[in-house]
Write a protein that holds these residues in place. Structure first.
Motif, PDB file in Angstrom:
ATOM      1  N   HIS A  73       0.801  -1.216   0.000  1.00  0.00           N
ATOM      2  CA  HIS A  73       0.000   0.000   0.000  1.00  0.00           C
ATOM      3  C   HIS A  73       0.838   1.273   0.000  1.00  0.00           C
ATOM      4  O   HIS A  73       0.283   2.363  -0.066  1.00  0.00           O
ATOM      5  CB  HIS A  73      -0.944   0.016   1.206  1.00  0.00           C
ATOM      6  CG  HIS A  73      -1.934  -1.088   1.182  1.00  0.00           C
ATOM      7  ND1 HIS A  73      -2.936  -1.155   0.257  1.00  0.00           N
ATOM      8  CD2 HIS A  73      -2.055  -2.188   1.951  1.00  0.00           C
ATOM      9  CE1 HIS A  73      -3.643  -2.247   0.458  1.00  0.00           C
ATOM     10  NE2 HIS A  73      -3.126  -2.891   1.474  1.00  0.00           N
ATOM     11  N   GLU A  85      -6.803   4.424  -6.629  1.00  0.00           N
ATOM     12  CA  GLU A  85      -6.828   3.095  -6.001  1.00  0.00           C
ATOM     13  C   GLU A  85      -7.424   3.177  -4.600  1.00  0.00           C
ATOM     14  O   GLU A  85      -8.206   2.312  -4.200  1.00  0.00           O
ATOM     15  CB  GLU A  85      -5.418   2.521  -5.938  1.00  0.00           C
ATOM     16  CG  GLU A  85      -4.808   2.276  -7.298  1.00  0.00           C
ATOM     17  CD  GLU A  85      -3.361   1.855  -7.216  1.00  0.00           C
ATOM     18  OE1 GLU A  85      -2.912   1.435  -6.130  1.00  0.00           O
ATOM     19  OE2 GLU A  85      -2.671   1.941  -8.236  1.00  0.00           O
ATOM     20  N   ALA A  89     -10.992   1.506  -3.379  1.00  0.00           N
ATOM     21  CA  ALA A  89     -11.112   0.645  -2.202  1.00  0.00           C
ATOM     22  C   ALA A  89     -12.205   1.165  -1.263  1.00  0.00           C
ATOM     23  O   ALA A  89     -12.996   0.377  -0.730  1.00  0.00           O
ATOM     24  CB  ALA A  89      -9.775   0.559  -1.474  1.00  0.00           C
ATOM     25  N   TYR A  92     -15.596   0.462  -2.907  1.00  0.00           N
ATOM     26  CA  TYR A  92     -15.876  -0.976  -2.911  1.00  0.00           C
ATOM     27  C   TYR A  92     -16.321  -1.436  -1.529  1.00  0.00           C
ATOM     28  O   TYR A  92     -17.319  -2.154  -1.393  1.00  0.00           O
ATOM     29  CB  TYR A  92     -14.641  -1.757  -3.360  1.00  0.00           C
ATOM     30  CG  TYR A  92     -14.865  -3.246  -3.332  1.00  0.00           C
ATOM     31  CD1 TYR A  92     -15.497  -3.890  -4.390  1.00  0.00           C
ATOM     32  CD2 TYR A  92     -14.479  -4.011  -2.240  1.00  0.00           C
ATOM     33  CE1 TYR A  92     -15.720  -5.249  -4.356  1.00  0.00           C
ATOM     34  CE2 TYR A  92     -14.700  -5.372  -2.206  1.00  0.00           C
ATOM     35  CZ  TYR A  92     -15.326  -5.985  -3.260  1.00  0.00           C
ATOM     36  OH  TYR A  92     -15.550  -7.327  -3.228  1.00  0.00           O
TER      37      TYR A  92
END
Length: 110
Positions: A73, A85, A89, A92
């Motif tokens: 990360h 990204e 996340a 999601y």
């Protein structure tokens, strides 16, 4: 074309505290805060995904710790352009948690 990512870059630029226009501190701070927000969502995700009632806090905390400190990360947090990204996340996990809340928890079998 990623309008939310572009909008977040614009927001970081407007909210930047530094008077120097070339400083990237505000962008990195925004990415670090977004990473902390996503890390805070991980325990709820683990508990919703596996339906654990006992010991779920430990497993969720361990998963969040692994997510927060895993070296993979670093690029998503350090590089300014990798904000997409982190946002992916977050969306999601929010979508999964919304679905899990709508469906409800399964009943325990005897």
């Amino acid at each position: 074309f990623r309008p939310l990512v572009t909008l977040s870059f614009r927001l970081s630029r407007v909210l930047q505290w530094e008077s120097d226009g070339d400083s990237t501190f505000g962008f990195h701070l925004f990415n670090a805060g977004l990473h902390a927000f996503v890390t805070g969502m991980v325990p709820a995700f683990v508990n919703a995904a596996f339906g654990w009632r006992r010991g779920g806090r430990r497993a969720g905390a361990a998963a969040a710790l692994l997510f927060a400190l895993h070296p993979v990360h670093v690029e998503a947090v350090q590089n300014v352009v990798s904000r997409g990204e982190l946002m992916m996340a977050a969306f999601y996990l929010a979508g999964f948690l919304g679905y899990a809340h709508a469906v409800g928890t399964p009943q325990e079998t005897a």
